[in-house]
Scaffold this motif. Structure first.
Motif, short mmCIF file in Angstrom:
data_model
loop_
_atom_site.label_atom_id
_atom_site.label_comp_id
_atom_site.label_asym_id
_atom_site.label_seq_id
_atom_site.Cartn_x
_atom_site.Cartn_y
_atom_site.Cartn_z
N PHE A 55 0.83 -1.21 0.00
CA PHE A 55 0.00 0.00 0.00
C PHE A 55 0.87 1.26 0.00
N GLY A 56 1.98 1.23 0.72
CA GLY A 56 2.88 2.37 0.72
C GLY A 56 3.49 2.63 -0.65
N VAL A 57 3.90 1.56 -1.32
CA VAL A 57 4.48 1.70 -2.66
C VAL A 57 3.43 2.21 -3.64
N VAL A 58 2.23 1.65 -3.59
CA VAL A 58 1.16 2.09 -4.49
C VAL A 58 0.83 3.56 -4.23
N GLY A 59 0.73 3.96 -2.98
CA GLY A 59 0.46 5.36 -2.65
C GLY A 59 1.55 6.29 -3.15
N ALA A 63 1.04 9.09 -6.08
CA ALA A 63 1.36 10.49 -5.79
C ALA A 63 2.38 11.05 -6.78
N LYS A 64 3.35 10.23 -7.20
CA LYS A 64 4.34 10.71 -8.16
C LYS A 64 3.76 10.89 -9.56
N LEU A 65 2.76 10.08 -9.90
CA LEU A 65 2.16 10.16 -11.23
C LEU A 65 1.23 11.36 -11.38
N ARG A 66 0.75 11.89 -10.29
CA ARG A 66 -0.18 13.02 -10.35
C ARG A 66 0.52 14.29 -10.64
#
Length: 66
Positions: A55-59, A63-66
């Motif tokens: 979940f941390g990696v996905v978050g 966040a970086k893709l936004r």
């Protein structure tokens, strides 16, 4: 929608708030702690830890893709 960045002033203010009242941080983290505890109880610590990391990696990636 405009991107929201956390500048130094807001980051410092947030850290001061947490230092003055740690209960606020505990209330904010409570849902994640409850989910972690339930997964730990049902599937074991290793699975709960892997799920937390996932979940941390996905978050982070979202966040970086936004």
């Amino acid at each position: 929608m405009a991107r929201k960045k956390l500048d130094r002033v807001h980051a410092t203010t947030a850290l001061e708030t947490i230092r003055e009242s740690p209960a606020i941080a505990l209330v904010a983290a409570a849902p994640a702690l409850v989910v972690f505890a339930i997964v730990w109880w049902l599937a074991g610590f290793g699975t709960a830890l892997l799920l937390l990391i996932a979940f941390g990696v996905v978050g982070f990636v979202v966040a970086k893709l936004r």
